[in-house]
Design a protein around this motif. Sequence first.
Motif, PDB file in Angstrom:
ATOM      1  N   GLN A  51       0.746  -1.290  -0.007  1.00 47.88           N
ATOM      2  CA  GLN A  51      -0.071  -0.047  -0.073  1.00 47.88           C
ATOM      3  C   GLN A  51       0.860   1.394   0.148  1.00 47.88           C
ATOM      4  OE1 GLN A  51      -2.313   0.606   3.321  1.00 47.88           O
ATOM      5  NE2 GLN A  51      -3.360   2.037   2.620  1.00 47.88           N
ATOM      6  N   GLN A  52       0.472   2.197  -0.939  1.00 49.61           N
ATOM      7  CA  GLN A  52       1.129   3.482  -0.781  1.00 49.61           C
ATOM      8  C   GLN A  52       0.605   4.467   0.167  1.00 49.61           C
ATOM      9  OE1 GLN A  52       0.950   5.009  -4.662  1.00 49.61           O
ATOM     10  NE2 GLN A  52       3.209   4.749  -4.969  1.00 49.61           N
ATOM     11  N   LEU A  53       1.247   4.971   0.914  1.00 49.33           N
ATOM     12  CA  LEU A  53       0.907   5.903   2.164  1.00 49.33           C
ATOM     13  C   LEU A  53       1.283   7.328   1.820  1.00 49.33           C
ATOM     14  CD1 LEU A  53       1.245   3.604   5.088  1.00 49.33           C
ATOM     15  CD2 LEU A  53      -0.835   3.878   3.692  1.00 49.33           C
ATOM     16  N   GLU A  54       0.233   8.135   2.288  1.00 51.49           N
ATOM     17  CA  GLU A  54       0.889   9.691   2.106  1.00 51.49           C
ATOM     18  C   GLU A  54       0.480  10.135   3.534  1.00 51.49           C
ATOM     19  OE1 GLU A  54      -3.278  11.736   0.296  1.00 51.49           O
ATOM     20  OE2 GLU A  54      -1.540  11.264  -0.787  1.00 51.49           O
ATOM     21  N   ALA A  55       0.826  11.440   3.913  1.00 49.75           N
ATOM     22  CA  ALA A  55       0.676  11.947   5.192  1.00 49.75           C
ATOM     23  C   ALA A  55      -0.825  11.974   5.603  1.00 49.75           C
ATOM     24  CB  ALA A  55       1.335  13.467   5.109  1.00 49.75           C
ATOM     25  N   ALA A  56      -1.058  11.794   6.674  1.00 52.02           N
ATOM     26  CA  ALA A  56      -2.313  11.680   6.887  1.00 52.02           C
ATOM     27  C   ALA A  56      -3.124  13.261   6.753  1.00 52.02           C
ATOM     28  CB  ALA A  56      -2.578  11.243   8.376  1.00 52.02           C
ATOM     29  N   GLY A  59      -7.561  12.044   7.956  1.00 50.18           N
ATOM     30  CA  GLY A  59      -7.750  10.718   8.193  1.00 50.18           C
ATOM     31  C   GLY A  59      -7.623   9.871   7.269  1.00 50.18           C
ATOM     32  N   PHE A  60      -7.411  10.122   5.945  1.00 48.02           N
ATOM     33  CA  PHE A  60      -7.522   9.303   4.779  1.00 48.02           C
ATOM     34  C   PHE A  60      -6.028   9.322   4.515  1.00 48.02           C
ATOM     35  CE2 PHE A  60      -7.152   8.390   0.413  1.00 48.02           C
ATOM     36  CZ  PHE A  60      -7.713   6.887   0.268  1.00 48.02           C
ATOM     37  N   THR A  61      -5.313   7.929   4.624  1.00 49.84           N
ATOM     38  CA  THR A  61      -3.931   8.044   4.301  1.00 49.84           C
ATOM     39  C   THR A  61      -3.645   7.137   3.133  1.00 49.84           C
ATOM     40  OG1 THR A  61      -3.738   6.095   5.740  1.00 49.84           O
ATOM     41  CG2 THR A  61      -3.262   8.069   6.505  1.00 49.84           C
ATOM     42  N   GLY A  62      -4.601   6.487   2.409  1.00 49.74           N
ATOM     43  CA  GLY A  62      -4.204   5.567   1.203  1.00 49.74           C
ATOM     44  C   GLY A  62      -3.735   6.480  -0.103  1.00 49.74           C
ATOM     45  N   ALA A  63      -3.097   5.924  -0.954  1.00 52.02           N
ATOM     46  CA  ALA A  63      -2.475   6.675  -1.981  1.00 52.02           C
ATOM     47  C   ALA A  63      -2.610   5.714  -2.990  1.00 52.02           C
ATOM     48  CB  ALA A  63      -1.439   7.478  -1.663  1.00 52.02           C
ATOM     49  N   GLY A  64      -3.093   4.421  -3.153  1.00 51.50           N
ATOM     50  CA  GLY A  64      -2.752   3.533  -4.026  1.00 51.50           C
ATOM     51  C   GLY A  64      -1.934   2.109  -3.764  1.00 51.50           C
ATOM     52  N   VAL A  65      -1.412   1.790  -4.765  1.00 55.82           N
ATOM     53  CA  VAL A  65      -0.598   0.532  -4.381  1.00 55.82           C
ATOM     54  C   VAL A  65       0.778   0.781  -5.358  1.00 55.82           C
ATOM     55  CG1 VAL A  65      -1.505  -0.710  -6.558  1.00 55.82           C
ATOM     56  CG2 VAL A  65      -0.606  -2.000  -4.569  1.00 55.82           C
ATOM     57  N   ALA A  66       1.823   0.106  -4.734  1.00 57.71           N
ATOM     58  CA  ALA A  66       3.076   0.060  -5.355  1.00 57.71           C
ATOM     59  C   ALA A  66       3.525  -1.164  -5.460  1.00 57.71           C
ATOM     60  CB  ALA A  66       3.959   0.894  -4.498  1.00 57.71           C
TER      61      ALA A  66
END
Length: 137
Positions: A51-56, A59-66
């Motif tokens: 899972q790609q994460l970005e700064a919260a 509350g939503f931290t998802g940024a897709g998949v890598a």
Amino acid sequence: MSYFDAFAISGSGMTAERLRLDLIANNLANVHSTRTSQGGLYQRQVPVFAQQLEAAKGGFTGAGVAVEAILADDSQPIKVMDPGHPDADEEGYVSYPNINVANEMVDMIGASRAYEANATVFQAAKELIQKALELGR
């Protein structure tokens, strides 16, 4: 989260699943390969997704998949008696990659369905934004 994050997230999913399909196609193409240009037996390749994460942000931290890595399957090769084959060992056995065609087909169906799901999300986000723009006219 902006309106366009859904495009990036579903786009990363489509990119990852396309890579997965490419690896499956390569595995199926090499099911009878007894040697590679690097020497040795071809090994089945498997992608590792994360899972790609970005700064919260709210509350939503998802940024897709890598794709984190592409791993080689270290399972034992399949040995077939074929003394006339140029790659046969001294006992007459030829080693083939341990690729199960049925498993590859199941993985291919899963990758295809996941790609379609991401494409559907992309299309839905596009329609949502188009409707929002029409309301603004």
